[in-house]
Design a protein around this motif. Structure first.
Motif, PDB file in Angstrom:
ATOM      1  N   GLN A   1      37.568  96.718 -10.263  1.00 26.18           N
ATOM      2  CA  GLN A   1      38.105  95.944 -11.384  1.00 26.18           C
ATOM      3  C   GLN A   1      37.200  96.009 -12.610  1.00 26.18           C
ATOM      4  O   GLN A   1      37.664  95.848 -13.737  1.00 26.18           O
TER       5      GLN A   1
ATOM      6  N   TYR B   1      42.535 101.705  -5.690  1.00 28.22           N
ATOM      7  CA  TYR B   1      42.410 100.252  -5.801  1.00 28.22           C
ATOM      8  C   TYR B   1      43.468  99.552  -4.951  1.00 28.22           C
ATOM      9  O   TYR B   1      43.174  98.603  -4.213  1.00 28.22           O
TER      10      TYR B   1
ATOM     11  N   LEU C   1      39.065  95.924 -16.552  1.00 24.52           N
ATOM     12  CA  LEU C   1      40.108  95.394 -15.694  1.00 24.52           C
ATOM     13  C   LEU C   1      39.829  93.955 -15.313  1.00 24.52           C
ATOM     14  O   LEU C   1      40.706  93.235 -14.887  1.00 24.52           O
ATOM     15  N   LEU C   2      38.608  93.530 -15.400  1.00 24.86           N
ATOM     16  CA  LEU C   2      38.250  92.180 -14.996  1.00 24.86           C
ATOM     17  C   LEU C   2      37.666  91.458 -16.183  1.00 24.86           C
ATOM     18  O   LEU C   2      36.635  91.827 -16.711  1.00 24.86           O
TER      19      LEU C   2
ATOM     20  N   PHE D   1      44.349  91.141  -9.670  1.00 26.24           N
ATOM     21  CA  PHE D   1      43.060  91.100 -10.360  1.00 26.24           C
ATOM     22  C   PHE D   1      42.495  89.686 -10.418  1.00 26.24           C
ATOM     23  O   PHE D   1      41.313  89.498 -10.655  1.00 26.24           O
TER      24      PHE D   1
END
Length: 500
Positions: free
Chosen positions: A135, A151, A20-21, A65
């Motif tokens: 993330q 989240y 996610l990051l 994000f």
């Protein structure tokens, strides 16, 4: 049209790295393009012309994000605080042995302001770190609806707190901030159940060790965040009570969320009665709970932590005892098994406190359903309080014992997953109807509840026990029962050392 195509193309960096990051150059370029596409020059109305509702929601999720503000806060150091300071007892060097000073600490506006200011400064940093940790989960895990919901809760809470005034100057500011925190705490009541369900669904996408590391860190961080927030809320509520009734109240041994004269025997009896009632609803009967040992013990602790731990452990013992009775055919006529089962009959629940000089043999007597009692023994040492919970629930098999503290491991069958086996192999007590109320009992205190059937109960219990320097150990005698030893540090002796 150009913006629309850009939004679709620029979504790919999130998937390419499997996380996610993405901190690579492509992610930084993506951030620049994204901001250009939905820059501040575009009004909300204009944006709707470029994006459908689902695309707009996707863009908003993606922006979170790459929120610079989250990164800035996450890069700050956590400013730990001692439990003594959080109690407001450090301001004038007071000790928790003085009832009058404890009452003043709960009612002192200056102390309330100190705790609230610390919470306003510290909570965004801790929330930002949780956001960043989430993330970094594998992309497929982060898209799970339960994980995604957790989240979003943390991100929205971060936004809400950072949008509130930085300065808390007076009573009105304090009341507004405490009201904000109370709403956020209530909104997070279901975080632990959501995490448990999310990782139950995603456990095949992550190594067991990685799941454990992530959840251990998240749960510990969550406990600290909630302690800080709930202390600010509770001190403010106690100050209101103090102002409404200036005379000394009988609750001056409670400072925020900490009880300085907590009597474990009373809390055990309350939790036992609740769990027995739930057991009666689900199984038609329940064992007695006998409380013995040093039943007059008192110590300083956080009641909601101990309440959660006791409910979870008693739930396990009570459930195992009844199921073992059903397996062996234990009854009042034949307490050792192989006897006729008795039909359900109304019976009052009881959690009996047995003093040191009383007849201890009661701990061995089965009740009218043939269930041996669950025995809870309290022992007070020089620096810790030990609580032993002993049952005759058949123990844990050797193959299961090594995994009982793993997340998402459970010996409870979900009735929805029971298929293809014989009726005898299917558990009639599915996840959806075992001890639902225990979750609500703990959730009302903001701790999340024990998750029967989802495998979070024992891992969470041990983390809560260890948070203030205690521990929990489980000994199984397969075919007979279990002994659980809960060791709780007398935190009043180390208020200056316990870091939150």
């Amino acid at each position: 049209m150009g913006h629309r195509l850009t939004s679709q193309k620029t979504a790919t960096p999130l998937i390419v790295e499997g996380s996610l990051l993405n901190t690579s150059k492509s992610a930084l370029a993506y951030q620049t393009i994204l901001r250009s596409a939905i820059g501040s020059s575009l009004t909300t109305t204009t944006r709707r012309g470029f994006f459908t509702n689902s695309e707009q929601k996707e863009v908003e999720d993606v922006v979170s994000f790459y929120d610079d503000k989250v990164t800035q806060y996450a890069n700050q150091e956590i400013q730990t605080v001692t439990l003594k300071t959080l109690l407001g007892l450090g301001r004038s060097g007071t000790t928790c042995q003085d009832h009058h000073q404890r009452s003043e600490a709960a009612g002192d506006l200056a102390i309330n302001l100190d705790v609230a200011r610390y919470a306003r400064k510290e909570l965004p940093v801790r929330l930002a770190r949780l956001i960043k940790a989430t993330q970094k989960l594998p992309f497929i895990v982060g898209t799970n609806p339960y994980i995604k919901r957790v989240y979003k809760l943390y991100y929205d809470s971060f936004q809400s707190i950072t949008a509130s005034p930085e300065e808390i100057r007076d009573k009105d500011d304090l009341d507004s901030f405490a009201a904000l925190l109370k709403g956020l705490v209530e909104s997070h009541a279901d975080v632990v159940p959501m995490l448990s369900q999310g990782f139950l669904e995603c456990k095949k996408y992550m190594a067991k060790e990685d799941i454990k590391r992530f959840l251990d860190d998240m749960i510990r961080a969550r406990i600290g965040i909630r302690l800080i927030a709930e202390q600010a809320i509770s001190l403010r509520e106690q100050r209101h009570e103090h102002e409404a009734s200036p005379v000394e109240t009988p609750h001056n041994d409670i400072v925020g969320v900490v009880h300085t004269e907590l009597r474990p025997a009373d809390l055990i009896r309350t939790c036992a009665s609740f769990v027995q009632e739930l057991c009666d609803v689900n199984y038609g009967s329940s064992p007695e709970v006998v409380i013995n040992g040093q039943t007059d013990t008192t110590f300083t602790y956080v009641p909601v932590h101990l309440e959660y731990i006791l409910c979870e452990l008693l739930k396990n013992s009570v459930r195992a005892t009844v199921e073992q009775s059903q397996k062996l055919g234990r009854s009042a006529l034949n307490p050792h098994g192989n006897g006729p089962e008795r039909r359900h009959q109304e019976s009052g629940n009881s959690a009996v406190i047995i003093n040191q000089d009383d007849d201890q043999d009661v701990t061995k007597r089965p009740n009218e359903f043939g269930h041996p009692p669950v025995e809870v023994t309290i022992a007070q040492g020089d620096h810790e309080v030990t609580i032993r919970i002993r049952d005759h629930g058949g123990g844990i098999s050797q193959e299961d014992f090594a995994a009982v503290f793993d997340y998402s491991f459970t010996t409870v069958k979900n009735e929805n997953e029971s298929s293809g086996g014989s009726a005898e192999d299917d558990s009639p007590y599915g996840v959806d109807n075992i001890f639902k109320g225990v979750s609500r009992l703990a959730m009302q205190a903001g701790l999340g509840g024990p998750i029967a059937g989802l495998g979070f109960g024992l891992p969470l219990t041990r983390i809560y026990a260890q948070y203030f320097g205690g521990d929990m150990h489980l000994i199984s005698l397969q075919g007979h029962g279990c002994d659980v030893f809960l060791k709780l540090k007398q935190i009043d002796e180390s208020l200056d050392d316990l870091q939150i």
